[in-house]
Design an enzyme around this catalytic site. Sequence first.
Site, short mmCIF file in Angstrom:
data_model
loop_
_atom_site.label_atom_id
_atom_site.label_comp_id
_atom_site.label_asym_id
_atom_site.label_seq_id
_atom_site.Cartn_x
_atom_site.Cartn_y
_atom_site.Cartn_z
CG ASP A 163 36.19 41.33 40.48
OD1 ASP A 163 35.19 42.07 40.47
OD2 ASP A 163 36.73 40.93 41.53
CE LYS A 185 36.61 48.11 41.37
NZ LYS A 185 36.47 46.95 42.27
CD GLU A 231 36.23 43.29 45.52
OE1 GLU A 231 36.04 42.51 46.49
OE2 GLU A 231 35.62 43.22 44.45
CD GLU A 243 29.45 46.33 45.14
OE1 GLU A 243 30.63 46.42 44.73
OE2 GLU A 243 28.68 45.41 44.80
O1 KIV Z 1 33.85 44.41 39.33
C1 KIV Z 1 33.03 45.34 39.28
O2 KIV Z 1 32.21 45.44 38.37
C2 KIV Z 1 33.05 46.32 40.35
C3 KIV Z 1 32.00 47.37 40.34
C4 KIV Z 1 30.74 46.80 40.83
C5 KIV Z 1 32.41 48.57 41.09
O3 KIV Z 1 33.87 46.26 41.20
#
Ligand code: KIV
Length: 300
Positions: A48, A117, A119, A186
Amino acid sequence: MSDRKPVTLPDLAEMKAAGEPIVMVTAYDFPSARVAEEAGVDIVLVGDTAAMVVLGYPGTEPVSMDEMVMLGKAVRRGLKTPLMVGDMPMGSYEASNELAVQSAQRLVKETGCQAVKLEAGGASVERARAIVRAGIPVMGHVGLTPQTATALGGYKTQGKTAQGAIQLLEDALALESVGCFAIVFEAVPAAIAEAILEKLEVPSIGIGAGPATSGQVLVFHDLLGITTGRTPKFVKRYADVHGAMLAGLERYVEETRGHRFPEPGHLYSVEPAELSEFRRYVERKEGFASQRTWDWEPLP
Ligand code: KIV
């Protein structure tokens, strides 16, 4: 790289076990996906971060599911071997398990990504569990989680206090326990990441978390120098693509304005006989053109 087999979840676990670093990068369109494919990366994340590096938003919060789907479809067309992970945008999973499963299914069905993914720990752990139970592999993401950066006090290193580090460890273990196949860390102090990873079995992918993680991820536009201005400390620039693009465009502008482009080699040719015939037609046509005013005169 053409004989490379598609990367699977067991491959990632094996790489971790063998101490072979996992290489992950973001991609947001067909050309960036092609480059990732050709370079032989293991995981491509349609992140994102597209919100900022591609769509020009000030943060990752505004990007919509429709926008992520559009970008993901383009990435899919450019990939054969890396595992493709689709990032769940803010608002697409937090409210309920049902919403989380629906959104994950949409990403998988419409973009062809093989995993999603999401968060943070906390409530996201339940969302991750629900998605995993629905049969979709989930990658967790702890530490600095940009979708909730404001609540974290800004884009800051996480886990710098013992209490913060304990929270990070607990979140990571919780995500692992509900079936996440890998976890992104991160902006975490390297020593804290190292200590947490001693307790974690699934592969870990670091972005500003030091060398102990099973792999590394960087944002495509950051590592290639497409983004300009200040980047986080953890970014290493491997190219100056913005500089190369600007230099190329400046030359194009200069040559076009100076009548030096196009050159003979850029022209299509035509048979002389065809050209002569066409020219005769044009000459006659010019004659007609001069008469045209007559045609438009009102009839007496
Ligand atoms: O959205 C993204 O690019 C990410 C990476 C920084 C892991 O979540």
